[in-house]
Design a protein around this motif. Structure first.
Motif, mmCIF file in Angstrom:
data_model
loop_
_atom_site.group_PDB
_atom_site.id
_atom_site.type_symbol
_atom_site.label_atom_id
_atom_site.label_comp_id
_atom_site.label_asym_id
_atom_site.label_seq_id
_atom_site.Cartn_x
_atom_site.Cartn_y
_atom_site.Cartn_z
ATOM 1 N N GLU A 20 0.836 -1.210 0.000
ATOM 2 C CA GLU A 20 0.000 0.000 0.000
ATOM 3 C C GLU A 20 0.867 1.255 0.000
ATOM 4 N N GLY A 21 1.913 1.244 0.790
ATOM 5 C CA GLY A 21 2.830 2.397 0.818
ATOM 6 C C GLY A 21 3.530 2.584 -0.519
ATOM 7 N N LEU A 22 3.962 1.459 -1.119
ATOM 8 C CA LEU A 22 4.621 1.516 -2.424
ATOM 9 C C LEU A 22 3.682 2.082 -3.479
ATOM 10 N N GLN A 23 2.418 1.680 -3.417
ATOM 11 C CA GLN A 23 1.440 2.166 -4.392
ATOM 12 C C GLN A 23 1.219 3.671 -4.248
ATOM 13 N N ILE A 24 1.130 4.141 -3.025
ATOM 14 C CA ILE A 24 0.917 5.573 -2.787
ATOM 15 C C ILE A 24 2.095 6.391 -3.312
ATOM 16 N N ILE A 25 3.308 5.924 -2.995
ATOM 17 C CA ILE A 25 4.509 6.644 -3.440
ATOM 18 C C ILE A 25 4.609 6.629 -4.968
ATOM 19 N N ALA A 26 4.383 5.445 -5.556
ATOM 20 C CA ALA A 26 4.476 5.322 -7.014
ATOM 21 C C ALA A 26 3.418 6.172 -7.709
ATOM 22 N N SER A 27 2.220 6.208 -7.148
ATOM 23 C CA SER A 27 1.146 7.029 -7.743
ATOM 24 C C SER A 27 1.509 8.508 -7.685
ATOM 25 N N GLY A 28 2.088 8.926 -6.553
ATOM 26 C CA GLY A 28 2.489 10.322 -6.418
ATOM 27 C C GLY A 28 3.578 10.699 -7.401
ATOM 28 N N ILE A 29 4.574 9.816 -7.558
ATOM 29 C CA ILE A 29 5.662 10.089 -8.503
ATOM 30 C C ILE A 29 5.140 10.098 -9.935
ATOM 31 N N THR A 30 4.230 9.182 -10.241
ATOM 32 C CA THR A 30 3.646 9.127 -11.589
ATOM 33 C C THR A 30 2.887 10.408 -11.910
ATOM 34 N N ALA A 31 2.090 10.856 -10.932
ATOM 35 C CA ALA A 31 1.331 12.102 -11.142
ATOM 36 C C ALA A 31 2.276 13.288 -11.346
ATOM 37 N N SER A 32 3.341 13.352 -10.550
ATOM 38 C CA SER A 32 4.323 14.443 -10.691
ATOM 39 C C SER A 32 5.021 14.373 -12.040
ATOM 40 N N GLY A 33 5.347 13.123 -12.480
ATOM 41 C CA GLY A 33 6.000 12.969 -13.785
ATOM 42 C C GLY A 33 5.117 13.401 -14.928
ATOM 43 N N LEU A 34 3.830 13.085 -14.846
ATOM 44 C CA LEU A 34 2.895 13.482 -15.902
ATOM 45 C C LEU A 34 2.764 14.994 -15.983
ATOM 46 N N ILE B 92 5.109 0.147 -11.776
ATOM 47 C CA ILE B 92 5.195 -0.305 -10.381
ATOM 48 C C ILE B 92 3.869 -0.054 -9.669
ATOM 49 N N SER B 93 3.280 1.124 -9.904
ATOM 50 C CA SER B 93 1.989 1.451 -9.294
ATOM 51 C C SER B 93 0.903 0.492 -9.762
ATOM 52 N N PHE B 94 0.931 0.134 -11.037
ATOM 53 C CA PHE B 94 -0.061 -0.788 -11.598
ATOM 54 C C PHE B 94 0.082 -2.180 -10.974
ATOM 55 N N ILE B 95 1.326 -2.647 -10.858
ATOM 56 C CA ILE B 95 1.585 -3.971 -10.271
ATOM 57 C C ILE B 95 1.138 -4.009 -8.811
ATOM 58 N N ALA B 96 1.477 -2.942 -8.062
ATOM 59 C CA ALA B 96 1.100 -2.875 -6.646
ATOM 60 C C ALA B 96 -0.419 -2.882 -6.493
ATOM 61 N N SER B 97 -1.101 -2.129 -7.347
ATOM 62 C CA SER B 97 -2.563 -2.063 -7.283
ATOM 63 C C SER B 97 -3.185 -3.432 -7.554
ATOM 64 N N ASN B 98 -2.645 -4.142 -8.532
ATOM 65 C CA ASN B 98 -3.184 -5.463 -8.870
ATOM 66 C C ASN B 98 -2.863 -6.504 -7.805
ATOM 67 N N LEU B 99 -1.699 -6.381 -7.174
ATOM 68 C CA LEU B 99 -1.364 -7.286 -6.077
ATOM 69 C C LEU B 99 -2.359 -7.137 -4.929
ATOM 70 N N LEU B 100 -2.711 -5.899 -4.619
ATOM 71 C CA LEU B 100 -3.662 -5.654 -3.530
ATOM 72 C C LEU B 100 -5.042 -6.211 -3.851
ATOM 73 N N LYS B 101 -5.375 -6.235 -5.143
ATOM 74 C CA LYS B 101 -6.698 -6.733 -5.532
ATOM 75 C C LYS B 101 -6.731 -8.252 -5.663
ATOM 76 N N ALA C 163 7.039 6.293 -16.848
ATOM 77 C CA ALA C 163 6.434 5.041 -17.329
ATOM 78 C C ALA C 163 6.829 3.869 -16.427
ATOM 79 N N PHE C 164 8.082 3.858 -16.002
ATOM 80 C CA PHE C 164 8.564 2.775 -15.129
ATOM 81 C C PHE C 164 7.837 2.790 -13.784
ATOM 82 N N VAL C 165 7.729 3.968 -13.188
ATOM 83 C CA VAL C 165 7.065 4.087 -11.887
ATOM 84 C C VAL C 165 5.571 3.799 -12.025
ATOM 85 N N ALA C 166 4.987 4.156 -13.160
ATOM 86 C CA ALA C 166 3.562 3.863 -13.394
ATOM 87 C C ALA C 166 3.341 2.343 -13.441
#
Length: 208
Positions: free
Chosen positions: A64-78, A99-108, A94-97
């Motif tokens: 969950e922490g990894l997803q939050i950080i990755a989402s924040g970095i992705t938003a900043s990169g965009l 990671i965010s996608f993988i983390a989100s799917n793992l949680l689901k 793209a790389f961090v996005a």
């Protein structure tokens, strides 16, 4: 309560005499061993499931922490890509996005939070079974319960264990090893050294 205890003792004494003292002692010994084996069985399950729940809790928090950080970095990169034309930013975003996608799917899909909840429920249920069995063993050793009543009580415990086992999740080998080490190195049921700090000397049996 005192009257109930006296009545139970009287009933046991009558049954003891009717069945023959030595026969009752043999039944009690056999029943005592069965209950002890039951206690060890549910005790192990409780410990392993409690540790497994902690493992799921850790990984759920980490992902969950990894997803939050990755989402924040992705938003900043965009946002940065809007104002700056930089290939490194695009690749990094793209790389961090990913990671965010993988983390989100793992949680689901893996859903460690659900597994944590199930493991904790199993641990609590087996802890309750352990203490019910300890109480039964105490009654058997004190001869305050008739053999047929003890047998019925044990059957009830076994049936409840079967129901509780439906909530048991497969534990990792690491969790089993940790449970073994904690049980052997811990002092969960050994209060010998702590008794003097809580009970006055004149109330203790070993008050020499």
């Amino acid at each position: 309560m005192a009257c109930d205890n006296l009545f139970a003792a009287s009933v046991y004494s009558d049954g003891y005499q009717k069945m023959g003292g030595s026969l009752v002692d043999q039944i009690d010994e056999g029943m005592s061993k069965e209950v002890q084996e039951f206690i060890v069985n549910v005790g192990w399950t409780h410990k392993i499931q409690a540790i497994q729940a902690s493992k799921y809790q850790f990984w759920a928090g980490f992902i969950e922490g990894l997803q939050i950080i990755a989402s924040g970095i992705t938003a900043s990169g965009l946002i940065g890509m809007i104002f700056v034309e930089n290939r490194t930013i695009k690749i990094g975003t793209a790389f961090v996005a990913c990671i965010s996608f993988i983390a989100s799917n793992l949680l689901k899909t893996w859903n460690p939070r659900r597994l944590e909840k199930v493991s904790r429920q199993a641990a609590v249920e087996h802890w309750n079974l352990q203490h019910r069995a300890l109480h039964l063993l105490q009654m058997i050793n004190r001869k305050s319960i008739l053999p047929n009543e003890a047998e019925l009580a044990l059957k009830s415990l076994v049936a409840d264990r079967s129901a509780a086992n439906d909530h048991v999740v497969n534990a990792w080998q690491r969790s089993v090893s940790l449970a073994r080490n904690k049980l052997k190195a811990g002092r969960d049921n050994d209060y010998t050294d702590d008794i003097p700090y809580f009970i006055p000397k004149y109330l203790r049996r070993d008050n020499d």
